[in-house]
Design a protein around this motif. Sequence first.
Motif, short mmCIF file in Angstrom:
data_model
loop_
_atom_site.label_atom_id
_atom_site.label_comp_id
_atom_site.label_asym_id
_atom_site.label_seq_id
_atom_site.Cartn_x
_atom_site.Cartn_y
_atom_site.Cartn_z
N VAL A 1 0.67 -1.35 0.08
CA VAL A 1 -0.09 0.00 0.09
C VAL A 1 0.68 1.34 0.00
O VAL A 1 0.41 2.16 -0.41
CB VAL A 1 -1.06 0.17 1.26
N LEU A 2 1.94 1.35 0.60
CA LEU A 2 2.99 2.33 0.66
C LEU A 2 3.49 2.73 -0.67
O LEU A 2 3.46 3.62 -1.10
CB LEU A 2 4.24 1.93 1.53
N LEU A 3 3.57 1.60 -1.63
CA LEU A 3 4.13 1.81 -2.92
C LEU A 3 2.95 2.35 -3.76
O LEU A 3 3.23 3.24 -4.69
CB LEU A 3 4.69 0.30 -3.46
N LEU A 4 1.73 1.92 -3.53
CA LEU A 4 0.71 2.47 -4.16
C LEU A 4 0.41 3.87 -3.80
O LEU A 4 0.28 4.76 -4.75
CB LEU A 4 -0.72 1.59 -3.63
N ALA A 5 0.81 4.44 -2.50
CA ALA A 5 0.58 5.78 -2.10
C ALA A 5 1.67 6.63 -2.94
O ALA A 5 1.46 7.82 -3.16
CB ALA A 5 0.61 5.89 -0.82
N LYS A 6 2.77 6.25 -2.83
CA LYS A 6 3.79 6.78 -3.70
C LYS A 6 3.79 6.96 -4.95
O LYS A 6 4.36 7.77 -5.66
CB LYS A 6 5.35 6.04 -3.25
N SER A 7 2.88 6.13 -5.91
CA SER A 7 2.63 6.27 -6.99
C SER A 7 2.15 7.48 -7.39
O SER A 7 2.18 7.73 -8.76
CB SER A 7 1.77 4.95 -7.47
N ARG A 8 1.41 7.98 -6.55
CA ARG A 8 0.74 9.38 -6.87
C ARG A 8 -0.48 9.06 -7.99
O ARG A 8 -0.98 9.90 -8.62
CB ARG A 8 1.50 10.47 -7.29
N ILE A 9 -1.10 7.96 -8.42
CA ILE A 9 -2.15 7.77 -9.17
C ILE A 9 -3.35 8.27 -8.54
O ILE A 9 -3.69 7.78 -7.43
CB ILE A 9 -2.31 6.20 -9.56
N PRO A 10 -4.11 8.89 -9.19
CA PRO A 10 -5.38 9.77 -8.46
C PRO A 10 -6.39 8.82 -8.25
O PRO A 10 -7.61 8.91 -9.14
CB PRO A 10 -5.70 10.88 -9.17
N ILE A 11 -6.40 7.59 -7.47
CA ILE A 11 -7.31 6.57 -7.44
C ILE A 11 -8.71 7.18 -6.70
O ILE A 11 -8.44 7.99 -5.67
CB ILE A 11 -6.92 5.25 -6.54
N SER A 12 -9.78 6.94 -6.90
CA SER A 12 -10.90 7.40 -6.33
C SER A 12 -11.65 6.36 -5.61
O SER A 12 -12.20 6.69 -4.43
CB SER A 12 -12.03 7.82 -7.23
N ALA A 13 -11.30 5.11 -5.86
CA ALA A 13 -12.27 4.04 -5.11
C ALA A 13 -11.02 2.98 -4.77
O ALA A 13 -10.59 2.47 -5.73
CB ALA A 13 -13.46 3.56 -5.57
N LEU A 14 -10.84 2.58 -3.56
CA LEU A 14 -9.83 1.55 -3.22
C LEU A 14 -10.32 0.56 -2.11
O LEU A 14 -10.85 1.13 -1.18
CB LEU A 14 -8.60 2.20 -2.57
N ARG A 15 -10.36 -0.71 -2.45
CA ARG A 15 -10.99 -1.58 -1.61
C ARG A 15 -9.86 -2.70 -1.24
O ARG A 15 -9.07 -3.34 -1.94
CB ARG A 15 -12.15 -2.48 -2.51
N LEU A 16 -9.82 -2.68 0.13
CA LEU A 16 -8.85 -3.62 0.71
C LEU A 16 -9.20 -4.50 1.82
O LEU A 16 -8.68 -5.18 2.72
CB LEU A 16 -7.69 -2.58 1.53
N ARG A 17 -10.64 -4.84 1.68
CA ARG A 17 -11.44 -5.59 2.73
C ARG A 17 -10.66 -7.04 2.89
O ARG A 17 -10.13 -7.41 1.69
CB ARG A 17 -12.81 -5.78 2.45
N GLN A 18 -10.64 -7.31 4.19
CA GLN A 18 -10.34 -8.88 4.34
C GLN A 18 -8.92 -9.04 4.05
O GLN A 18 -8.68 -10.30 3.86
CB GLN A 18 -11.22 -9.89 3.69
N CYS A 19 -8.04 -7.97 4.03
CA CYS A 19 -6.54 -8.45 4.03
C CYS A 19 -5.90 -8.32 5.45
O CYS A 19 -5.83 -7.40 5.96
CB CYS A 19 -5.78 -7.18 3.29
N PRO A 20 -5.35 -9.90 5.72
CA PRO A 20 -4.90 -9.78 7.26
C PRO A 20 -3.64 -8.99 7.49
O PRO A 20 -3.64 -8.60 8.80
CB PRO A 20 -4.87 -11.31 7.24
N LEU A 21 -2.97 -8.81 6.47
CA LEU A 21 -1.68 -8.11 6.78
C LEU A 21 -1.75 -6.45 6.74
O LEU A 21 -0.83 -5.64 6.84
CB LEU A 21 -0.53 -8.41 5.80
N ILE A 22 -2.82 -5.97 6.33
CA ILE A 22 -3.14 -4.54 6.12
C ILE A 22 -3.50 -3.82 7.63
O ILE A 22 -4.31 -4.46 8.30
CB ILE A 22 -4.06 -4.11 5.15
N GLY A 23 -2.61 -2.67 7.76
CA GLY A 23 -2.79 -2.20 9.34
C GLY A 23 -2.83 -0.95 9.18
O GLY A 23 -3.18 -0.14 8.13
N ASP A 24 -2.60 -0.22 10.31
CA ASP A 24 -2.63 1.14 10.50
C ASP A 24 -1.57 1.96 9.45
O ASP A 24 -1.98 3.19 9.04
CB ASP A 24 -2.26 1.58 12.01
N THR A 25 -0.45 1.52 9.20
CA THR A 25 0.54 2.02 8.32
C THR A 25 -0.05 2.31 6.82
O THR A 25 0.08 3.36 6.36
CB THR A 25 1.89 1.26 8.11
N SER A 26 -1.06 1.43 6.38
CA SER A 26 -1.46 1.60 5.22
C SER A 26 -2.45 2.74 5.14
O SER A 26 -2.38 3.59 4.18
CB SER A 26 -2.43 0.35 4.79
#
Length: 502
Positions: free
Chosen positions: A350-375
Motif C-alpha cells: 500500500v505504501l508503494l501504491l501511495a507513492k505512485s501518486r495515481i489519483p485513485i477514487s475508489a480503493l477496496r482492501l477488505r479482508q486483507c490480514p496484513l493490512i494495518g494502521d500504516t496503510s
Amino acid sequence: MGRTIDVLHLEELLSGCTHLETLILMFDVSIFLHQNFALVWALASWKLTSLEIGYISSVMVAELLSPAAGPSQSSNHCSTILPNLQKLCLSVDYITDIMVSTISKCLASLTHLDLRDSPIMEPRMAFDLTNNGLQQINAHGKLKHLCLVRSQEIAPVYFKRVNDLGILLMADKCSAMESICLGGFCQVTDTGYKTILHSCSRLCRLKVFYGTHLTDLVFHDIIATSLSLTHVGLRWCNLLTNLAVARLVSNGELSVLDLRDCRNLGDDALQAISTLAKLRSLLMDGCDISDVGLSYVGKGLMSRSLVSLSLRGCKRLTDRCISSLFDGHTILELRELDLSNLPNLSDAGVLLLAKSRIPISALRLRQCPLIGDTSVMALASMQIDENVWHGSSLRLLDIYNCGGITQLAFRWLKKPYFPRLKWLGVTGSVNRDVVDALARSRPYVHVATRGEELGTDQWDDLDGIYLQDYEEVDELEQWLLGGDNMSDEEMEDGADVADLFE
C-alpha cells in the motif's frame, strides 16, 4: 419502508403524476392486495416507458398486465395497461413460462426486459421457465436487451428445464438483439451459446452466469463472426481456460471484461487481454494470476485506457503486484482498484501504491490480514499534486476486517485527512465508540460497519465505469467554498502530513 406504503399511496402517485416516464419501486409490492394492485395501474401515465420493481410475485405480474382476464385466459388476454412501456426490470419469486409469455404478448413496445429470481428450492413445472417459455420471448420483435438470471444467493437452484433447444428457439426470434445476459442455465452447452453468437449479429454485450457447460469451444471460431463485442461477462464459468480468452480478444473493441471466479484463467489470459487498446474495466476476481501476469497489464496497450481493475481473492498476488502495475506510472487513468482478500498483500504494498501518486477514487482492501494502521497513514498522506496538498483523492475506502487496524488508524480517518471521502468501510464491532464518534464528526461520509459492500455490482451496471455517484458535495469542496471551516490545528496537520512519505 414498504410496510408503511399501501395501494392507496400507489394510486395517489399514479393518478397525480400524469407525465411520469420512469418509476422505480424498490420494495416488496406483494404486500398489496393482488386485485387492487392490478387495477390501480390503469391510472398510470401513458408516457410511462420504464418500470423497475424491487420484488413482485410472478402471479402478480400476470395480473398486473391482464387485470380483466379470467383465470383461464390470463396468459392470452392483454389490456391496454402500460401501452408504451419500453423497459421492465423485475425481481420475482420465480421466472415462469406464463409470466414471460404474458409480458411478451402484452407489452408491444418493450425493448428492454430484465428478469431475476432467487428461489429457495427447486420449482415445480408450473412455476418454472422451460423451452416453451423461451420460445414466447420477443413476440413483437422489438426487444434489444434481454436478461434472465436465476441467482444462487439463497440456494443452488438452476433453470433445469431449459436446454440448447430452448436457446435455439429464442435466438431465432432475437436475431436483432444487442445485449443478452443469461444466468443459471445449467443444461445449456456450447451448442446453445454458439447459437447466440452466430445468430445475433448485432450483439455487443454478452454476459453468462454459472455457465457450467461453457467451454473454450464457444469462442473457437468467434473471429469468423461479424460480432463487435464491447462488454463481455463470463462469471463462474470454470471450464474456460486461457485459450478462450485468447480467442475472445479478437474483438478489439472490448471495453468491459468480467472474468470473475473463472478459476482456470491465469497469466496467459492477462497477456492476451493486455493487447486490448480500449479496455476500460477488467474484473479478474479469484483467477489464478500472479505478480508476473500483472506486469503485462502495466506494459500493455490496455494500460492507457484502464479505469477500473478488480483483483479480489487472487491468492497468489503479493506486494510485488503493485510494482508490476505502477512502475513508470503507466496506468495513469486507473481510478478504481479492488485488492480485497489478498492474504499476501501488506502495508509495504500500500505504501508503494501511495507513492505512485495515481489519483485513485475508489480503493477496496477488505479482508486483507496484513493490512494495518500504516496503510491508512500512507493513504492519508498520498499527494497527487506536488505543489498543493489537498489530501488523498480517495472517495471510497474499504478496510473492513483488515487484520492490523487499531484505534491509531481512526486518528488518520479524521479531518483533515481524506477530504474527498464519501464512503468508508470499517469493522464496527471493534472500538464501537471510536467508530460512532468518527461517523458523527464526518457527516458527509457514509460509514459502513457491518461488512456491506460499498457501491453497486458492475455486473449489474456495465454502462458506468464508476461504481458510486460522487456528485454530492464533499468536505474539501465545503472547505474551499468557505462552507466548512477547518480549525487551525487541522490545517497544520494537513500541511505536515504531505511530507511524511517523501
